[in-house]
Design a protein around this motif. Structure first.
Motif, mmCIF file in Angstrom:
data_model
loop_
_atom_site.group_PDB
_atom_site.id
_atom_site.type_symbol
_atom_site.label_atom_id
_atom_site.label_comp_id
_atom_site.label_asym_id
_atom_site.label_seq_id
_atom_site.Cartn_x
_atom_site.Cartn_y
_atom_site.Cartn_z
ATOM 1 N N GLY A 128 53.396 10.905 -76.079
ATOM 2 C CA GLY A 128 54.550 10.275 -75.409
ATOM 3 C C GLY A 128 54.141 10.477 -73.335
ATOM 4 O O GLY A 128 52.688 10.774 -73.126
ATOM 5 N N ARG A 129 55.212 9.985 -72.883
ATOM 6 C CA ARG A 129 54.734 10.146 -70.968
ATOM 7 C C ARG A 129 54.768 10.862 -70.945
ATOM 8 O O ARG A 129 53.948 11.398 -70.076
ATOM 9 C CB ARG A 129 56.265 9.373 -70.731
ATOM 10 C CG ARG A 129 56.721 8.103 -71.008
ATOM 11 C CD ARG A 129 58.006 7.764 -70.317
ATOM 12 N NE ARG A 129 57.754 7.461 -69.067
ATOM 13 C CZ ARG A 129 58.329 8.227 -68.076
ATOM 14 N NH1 ARG A 129 60.353 8.492 -69.012
ATOM 15 N NH2 ARG A 129 58.751 8.498 -66.709
ATOM 16 N N ALA A 130 55.262 12.586 -71.485
ATOM 17 C CA ALA A 130 54.810 13.659 -70.725
ATOM 18 C C ALA A 130 53.216 13.999 -71.545
ATOM 19 O O ALA A 130 52.277 15.129 -70.830
ATOM 20 C CB ALA A 130 55.508 14.611 -71.436
ATOM 21 N N MET A 224 53.087 26.940 -65.096
ATOM 22 C CA MET A 224 53.004 25.302 -63.865
ATOM 23 C C MET A 224 54.814 24.653 -64.969
ATOM 24 O O MET A 224 55.273 24.959 -66.412
ATOM 25 C CB MET A 224 51.648 24.808 -64.356
ATOM 26 C CG MET A 224 50.754 26.106 -64.178
ATOM 27 S SD MET A 224 48.900 24.521 -64.341
ATOM 28 C CE MET A 224 49.803 22.775 -63.254
ATOM 29 N N PHE A 225 54.741 23.865 -64.484
ATOM 30 C CA PHE A 225 55.797 23.227 -64.406
ATOM 31 C C PHE A 225 55.440 22.203 -65.250
ATOM 32 O O PHE A 225 54.533 22.091 -65.781
ATOM 33 C CB PHE A 225 56.135 21.657 -63.228
ATOM 34 C CG PHE A 225 56.847 22.978 -62.076
ATOM 35 C CD1 PHE A 225 58.140 23.770 -62.369
ATOM 36 C CD2 PHE A 225 56.787 22.693 -60.627
ATOM 37 C CE1 PHE A 225 58.992 23.723 -61.356
ATOM 38 C CE2 PHE A 225 57.053 22.923 -59.783
ATOM 39 C CZ PHE A 225 58.404 23.548 -60.207
ATOM 40 N N HIS A 226 56.223 22.383 -66.498
ATOM 41 C CA HIS A 226 55.876 21.295 -67.826
ATOM 42 C C HIS A 226 56.280 19.812 -67.260
ATOM 43 O O HIS A 226 56.805 19.615 -66.673
ATOM 44 C CB HIS A 226 57.328 21.492 -68.699
ATOM 45 C CG HIS A 226 57.123 21.429 -70.339
ATOM 46 N ND1 HIS A 226 56.765 19.107 -70.926
ATOM 47 C CD2 HIS A 226 56.616 21.527 -71.222
ATOM 48 C CE1 HIS A 226 56.495 19.481 -71.591
ATOM 49 N NE2 HIS A 226 56.164 20.776 -72.531
ATOM 50 N N PRO A 227 55.440 19.179 -67.775
ATOM 51 C CA PRO A 227 55.288 17.143 -67.481
ATOM 52 C C PRO A 227 56.537 16.533 -67.490
ATOM 53 O O PRO A 227 56.459 16.367 -66.591
ATOM 54 C CB PRO A 227 53.635 16.974 -68.135
ATOM 55 C CG PRO A 227 53.209 17.696 -68.672
ATOM 56 C CD PRO A 227 54.497 19.596 -69.096
ATOM 57 N N ALA A 228 57.523 17.283 -68.716
ATOM 58 C CA ALA A 228 58.637 16.509 -68.745
ATOM 59 C C ALA A 228 59.508 16.666 -67.640
ATOM 60 O O ALA A 228 60.359 16.191 -67.540
ATOM 61 C CB ALA A 228 59.615 16.933 -70.397
ATOM 62 N N TYR A 229 59.263 17.945 -66.937
ATOM 63 C CA TYR A 229 60.121 18.610 -66.190
ATOM 64 C C TYR A 229 59.247 17.375 -64.791
ATOM 65 O O TYR A 229 59.944 16.916 -63.933
ATOM 66 C CB TYR A 229 59.748 20.052 -65.260
ATOM 67 C CG TYR A 229 60.669 20.156 -64.286
ATOM 68 C CD1 TYR A 229 62.256 20.744 -64.332
ATOM 69 C CD2 TYR A 229 59.746 20.475 -63.192
ATOM 70 C CE1 TYR A 229 62.926 20.693 -62.857
ATOM 71 C CE2 TYR A 229 60.700 20.316 -62.058
ATOM 72 C CZ TYR A 229 61.745 20.746 -61.629
ATOM 73 O OH TYR A 229 62.029 21.554 -60.667
ATOM 74 N N ARG A 232 61.002 14.297 -64.472
ATOM 75 C CA ARG A 232 62.728 14.045 -64.095
ATOM 76 C C ARG A 232 62.906 14.525 -62.510
ATOM 77 O O ARG A 232 63.519 13.745 -61.782
ATOM 78 C CB ARG A 232 63.161 15.250 -64.829
ATOM 79 C CG ARG A 232 63.712 15.013 -66.252
ATOM 80 C CD ARG A 232 64.419 16.159 -66.964
ATOM 81 N NE ARG A 232 64.426 17.533 -66.541
ATOM 82 C CZ ARG A 232 63.585 17.535 -68.147
ATOM 83 N NH1 ARG A 232 63.003 17.740 -68.802
ATOM 84 N NH2 ARG A 232 63.378 19.186 -67.695
ATOM 85 N N GLN A 233 61.697 15.219 -62.044
ATOM 86 C CA GLN A 233 61.352 15.936 -61.285
ATOM 87 C C GLN A 233 59.934 14.794 -59.714
ATOM 88 O O GLN A 233 59.157 16.452 -60.279
ATOM 89 C CB GLN A 233 62.230 17.391 -60.893
ATOM 90 C CG GLN A 233 63.285 17.311 -60.838
ATOM 91 C CD GLN A 233 63.999 17.409 -60.211
ATOM 92 O OE1 GLN A 233 64.466 16.519 -59.217
ATOM 93 N NE2 GLN A 233 65.418 16.771 -61.560
ATOM 94 N N PRO A 234 60.155 14.298 -59.797
ATOM 95 C CA PRO A 234 58.490 13.529 -59.524
ATOM 96 C C PRO A 234 58.468 14.607 -57.853
ATOM 97 O O PRO A 234 57.495 14.462 -57.487
ATOM 98 C CB PRO A 234 58.780 12.447 -59.464
ATOM 99 C CG PRO A 234 60.003 12.430 -59.378
ATOM 100 C CD PRO A 234 61.112 12.964 -59.836
#
Length: 255
Positions: A128-130, A224-229, A232-234
């Protein structure tokens, strides 16, 4: 006192709540049932006895998981052992096991949190997007899941309504994750998100942990930050890019 609900309406409401994932009913404040006054001769029910301590099922399940994981000599054996593991309730609500994706024995192993709707449907982590964002992030530092990256999750089954995994679920499946790392033979681990940090490092607080090297499973670990995060927080992509460059620098030095 009349409740105002007929039995059919009450049952429909109960089934609806169960479908939403409700597992127990609670009130606004705790009630000590043993402190309630005796209702006298009108009560037809026997007096409740104090509950006896119950043996920890999650502990038992973790021991079974440990034995199953240890007996797996290959990644295929491990997948089969996880498929046969029936003590995690998440399995009952998931479509299928989400085991891994990418290339085993790659230098980089990424550990995500738990499958979402898309992962549960396709049987692969990070879709998906993540997943698309993750692929772009990896490509920016010459990494690719078809060549030099291996990916898995802390949990192999999707939690209902995509809720966060419970500590007992993480602990139960921990032996499988540790064995997965040992069999995949990476040089470095990248843990993405709070749940992954909790499972691998025993720590939470990804905004504080990200970019700071740790150690687990006898390997260097980079949170690291999760891609899903990031979706939401670009505005946090700048920090993610810095972490990617840190990973790239480590890989270059390791060579």
């Amino acid at each position: 006192m009349e409740s105002g609900l007929d039995i059919h309406t009450a049952r429909a409401l109960l089934e609806w709540q169960i479908e939403l994932g409700v597992t127990e009913a609670i009130g606004d404040a705790p009630v000590d049932r043993y402190a309630l006054p005796d209702t006298g001769p009108k009560s037809k029910k026997p007096t409740a006895k104090p509950a006896t301590p119950v043996k920890s099922e999650s502990l038992d399940a973790a021991l079974v998981a440990q034995q199953a994981a240890t007996s797996a000599g290959t990644l295929s054996d491990l997948r089969a052992a996880m498929e046969a593991f029936d003590l995690c309730e998440l399995k009952r609500g998931a479509r299928q096991l989400v085991f891994a994706d990418g290339t085993p024995c790659s230098p980089v192993m990424i550990i995500g949190e738990a499958p979402g709707r898309g992962e549960d449907r396709e049987g692969k982590p990070f879709v998906g997007r993540a997943g698309q964002l993750l692929d772009r992030m990896l490509a920016a530092i010459d990494l690719n899941r078809t060549k030099n990256v291996y990916i898995t999750n802390v949990l192999p089954w999707r939690p209902p309504q995509n809720r966060d995994p419970k500590p007992e679920e993480i602990g139960m499946m921990g032996p499988f994750l540790e064995r997965h790392v040992a069999l995949a033979k990476p040089k470095v681990l990248v843990v993405m998100g709070n749940i992954s940090c909790q499972a691998v490092l025993g720590k939470r607080g990804i905004t504080r942990l990200r970019g700071q090297w740790n150690q687990a499973f006898d390997l260097p670990v980079l949170p690291m930050f999760h891609p899903a995060y990031l979706l939401r927080q670009p505005q946090m992509k700048k920090q993610a890019w810095a972490d990617l460059l840190e990973l790239k620098s480590w890989l270059r030095t390791d060579k």
